[in-house]
Design a protein around this motif. Structure first.
Motif, PDB file in Angstrom:
ATOM      1  N   HIS A 101      -3.927   2.488  -2.707  1.00  0.00           N
ATOM      2  CA  HIS A 101      -3.899   2.583  -1.247  1.00  0.00           C
ATOM      3  C   HIS A 101      -4.618   1.385  -0.625  1.00  0.00           C
ATOM      4  O   HIS A 101      -4.156   0.824   0.370  1.00  0.00           O
ATOM      5  CB  HIS A 101      -4.543   3.896  -0.803  1.00  0.00           C
ATOM      6  CG  HIS A 101      -4.556   4.073   0.678  1.00  0.00           C
ATOM      7  ND1 HIS A 101      -3.405   4.237   1.424  1.00  0.00           N
ATOM      8  CD2 HIS A 101      -5.583   4.101   1.560  1.00  0.00           C
ATOM      9  CE1 HIS A 101      -3.736   4.363   2.698  1.00  0.00           C
ATOM     10  NE2 HIS A 101      -5.049   4.279   2.816  1.00  0.00           N
ATOM     11  N   THR A 127       0.429  11.249   4.959  1.00  0.00           N
ATOM     12  CA  THR A 127       0.950  11.893   3.761  1.00  0.00           C
ATOM     13  C   THR A 127       0.006  12.974   3.249  1.00  0.00           C
ATOM     14  O   THR A 127      -1.196  12.895   3.426  1.00  0.00           O
ATOM     15  CB  THR A 127       1.221  10.856   2.648  1.00  0.00           C
ATOM     16  OG1 THR A 127       1.831  11.518   1.549  1.00  0.00           O
ATOM     17  CG2 THR A 127      -0.056  10.222   2.151  1.00  0.00           C
ATOM     18  N   MET A 156      -0.251   7.061   5.222  1.00  0.00           N
ATOM     19  CA  MET A 156      -0.257   7.364   6.653  1.00  0.00           C
ATOM     20  C   MET A 156       0.402   8.714   6.903  1.00  0.00           C
ATOM     21  O   MET A 156       1.617   8.852   6.906  1.00  0.00           O
ATOM     22  CB  MET A 156       0.444   6.259   7.440  1.00  0.00           C
ATOM     23  CG  MET A 156      -0.382   4.999   7.492  1.00  0.00           C
ATOM     24  SD  MET A 156       0.378   3.609   8.342  1.00  0.00           S
ATOM     25  CE  MET A 156       0.955   4.326   9.843  1.00  0.00           C
ATOM     26  N   ASN A 215       4.234   0.517  -1.524  1.00  0.00           N
ATOM     27  CA  ASN A 215       4.173   1.065  -0.170  1.00  0.00           C
ATOM     28  C   ASN A 215       4.633   2.523  -0.154  1.00  0.00           C
ATOM     29  O   ASN A 215       4.063   3.351   0.555  1.00  0.00           O
ATOM     30  CB  ASN A 215       5.019   0.235   0.804  1.00  0.00           C
ATOM     31  CG  ASN A 215       4.332  -1.036   1.226  1.00  0.00           C
ATOM     32  OD1 ASN A 215       3.109  -1.160   1.186  1.00  0.00           O
ATOM     33  ND2 ASN A 215       5.123  -2.021   1.640  1.00  0.00           N
ATOM     34  N   ARG A 216       5.657   2.844  -0.941  1.00  0.00           N
ATOM     35  CA  ARG A 216       6.138   4.231  -1.011  1.00  0.00           C
ATOM     36  C   ARG A 216       5.137   5.146  -1.721  1.00  0.00           C
ATOM     37  O   ARG A 216       4.946   6.279  -1.320  1.00  0.00           O
ATOM     38  CB  ARG A 216       7.490   4.287  -1.722  1.00  0.00           C
ATOM     39  CG  ARG A 216       8.631   3.721  -0.893  1.00  0.00           C
ATOM     40  CD  ARG A 216       9.992   3.964  -1.525  1.00  0.00           C
ATOM     41  NE  ARG A 216      10.129   3.398  -2.864  1.00  0.00           N
ATOM     42  CZ  ARG A 216      10.446   2.137  -3.131  1.00  0.00           C
ATOM     43  NH1 ARG A 216      10.670   1.298  -2.144  1.00  0.00           N
ATOM     44  NH2 ARG A 216      10.575   1.713  -4.371  1.00  0.00           N
ATOM     45  N   ASN A 222       1.162   4.607   0.434  1.00  0.00           N
ATOM     46  CA  ASN A 222       1.037   4.423   1.878  1.00  0.00           C
ATOM     47  C   ASN A 222      -0.086   5.248   2.469  1.00  0.00           C
ATOM     48  O   ASN A 222      -1.039   4.711   3.000  1.00  0.00           O
ATOM     49  CB  ASN A 222       2.365   4.735   2.559  1.00  0.00           C
ATOM     50  CG  ASN A 222       2.320   4.528   4.053  1.00  0.00           C
ATOM     51  OD1 ASN A 222       1.298   4.699   4.700  1.00  0.00           O
ATOM     52  ND2 ASN A 222       3.442   4.153   4.610  1.00  0.00           N
ATOM     53  N   GLN A 244       6.961  -3.161  -2.256  1.00  0.00           N
ATOM     54  CA  GLN A 244       7.806  -2.116  -1.650  1.00  0.00           C
ATOM     55  C   GLN A 244       7.638  -0.790  -2.393  1.00  0.00           C
ATOM     56  O   GLN A 244       7.515   0.269  -1.764  1.00  0.00           O
ATOM     57  CB  GLN A 244       9.279  -2.558  -1.624  1.00  0.00           C
ATOM     58  CG  GLN A 244       9.547  -3.750  -0.736  1.00  0.00           C
ATOM     59  CD  GLN A 244       9.094  -3.548   0.707  1.00  0.00           C
ATOM     60  OE1 GLN A 244       9.114  -2.442   1.234  1.00  0.00           O
ATOM     61  NE2 GLN A 244       8.655  -4.612   1.347  1.00  0.00           N
ATOM     62  N   PHE A 247      -1.129  -4.823   4.368  1.00  0.00           N
ATOM     63  CA  PHE A 247      -0.610  -4.508   5.699  1.00  0.00           C
ATOM     64  C   PHE A 247      -1.516  -5.033   6.808  1.00  0.00           C
ATOM     65  O   PHE A 247      -1.066  -5.728   7.710  1.00  0.00           O
ATOM     66  CB  PHE A 247      -0.423  -2.988   5.842  1.00  0.00           C
ATOM     67  CG  PHE A 247       0.035  -2.579   7.207  1.00  0.00           C
ATOM     68  CD1 PHE A 247       1.321  -2.866   7.633  1.00  0.00           C
ATOM     69  CD2 PHE A 247      -0.819  -1.912   8.067  1.00  0.00           C
ATOM     70  CE1 PHE A 247       1.749  -2.495   8.907  1.00  0.00           C
ATOM     71  CE2 PHE A 247      -0.401  -1.534   9.333  1.00  0.00           C
ATOM     72  CZ  PHE A 247       0.886  -1.826   9.756  1.00  0.00           C
ATOM     73  N   VAL A 305      -2.206  -1.700  -0.777  1.00  0.00           N
ATOM     74  CA  VAL A 305      -1.164  -1.768   0.252  1.00  0.00           C
ATOM     75  C   VAL A 305      -1.761  -1.875   1.654  1.00  0.00           C
ATOM     76  O   VAL A 305      -1.192  -2.535   2.526  1.00  0.00           O
ATOM     77  CB  VAL A 305      -0.158  -0.590   0.164  1.00  0.00           C
ATOM     78  CG1 VAL A 305       0.551  -0.589  -1.178  1.00  0.00           C
ATOM     79  CG2 VAL A 305      -0.788   0.753   0.456  1.00  0.00           C
ATOM     80  N   SER A 306      -2.913  -1.263   1.858  1.00  0.00           N
ATOM     81  CA  SER A 306      -3.555  -1.334   3.173  1.00  0.00           C
ATOM     82  C   SER A 306      -4.032  -2.740   3.484  1.00  0.00           C
ATOM     83  O   SER A 306      -3.849  -3.235   4.608  1.00  0.00           O
ATOM     84  CB  SER A 306      -4.729  -0.359   3.247  1.00  0.00           C
ATOM     85  OG  SER A 306      -4.280   0.954   3.096  1.00  0.00           O
TER      86      SER A 306
END
Length: 173
Positions: free
Chosen positions: A47, A85, A83, A77-78, A81, A74, A54, A50-51
């Motif tokens: 996390h 979840t 956010m 990210n799935r 992520n 990608q 981003f 990816v954070s």
């Protein structure tokens, strides 16, 4: 000290703290979800990968091609992520711990290198176009500032997971 240098320093310090946490928990425990929690250590690290990508790259200067070449961003990210979840863990052996650690460092280094190309003038600018509204930021300064705050937030969760797995809190070495 410029604002961009301050932000870069904070991002580096937050990652140094997380790196210490990662070094204190044996890799064979990274997939364990402690009783009474909903997350494991490896999800927290993914996390953060990816954070950071981003908040410090995509929102500030756009999608970074180097990250895309070196990391399956990608896919991550799935998986990582977070956010909104309810899913904050991943299954054992989905991603080797050593591989994720290496890729987390790659993204961090790309972020630091990217920050070194910026100056304070860009900080007041609106974010790059994103496929959804940024959860906390409207300007590039806010996104960069949130990056290290968010990392420290998750370091507290990582510390709790580590403690629940029998590895005590270690205050600054």
């Amino acid at each position: 000290m410029s604002k961009i240098d301050f932000l870069k320093e904070q991002i580096i310090e937050a990652r140094t703290f997380v790196n210490r946490l990662m070094s204190e928990l044996p890799e064979d425990l990274w997939y364990v979800i402690p009783e009474g929690t909903d997350s494991n250590f490896i999800w927290q690290v993914g996390h953060l990968l990816v954070s950071q990508n981003f908040h410090t790259l995509t929102a500030v200067t756009g999608v970074n091609e180097k990250v895309g070449r070196l990391v399956p961003i990608q896919k991550y990210n799935r998986i990582f992520n977070g956010m909104g979840t309810l899913h904050r863990s991943i299954e054992k052996d989905l991603i080797p711990v050593a591989e994720l650690r290496e890729q987390t460092e790659i993204v961090h280094q790309i972020c630091v290198e990217n920050l070194e190309t910026l100056n304070d003038d860009v900080l007041a600018e609106c974010l790059q176009p994103l496929p959804f509204k940024h959860p906390v930021a409207e300007t590039k300064y806010e996104a960069l500032s949130w990056s290290f705050k968010h990392e420290m937030w998750h370091s507290a969760e990582m510390e709790a997971i580590k403690r629940d797995l029998g590895y005590p809190i270690v205050w600054m070495k």
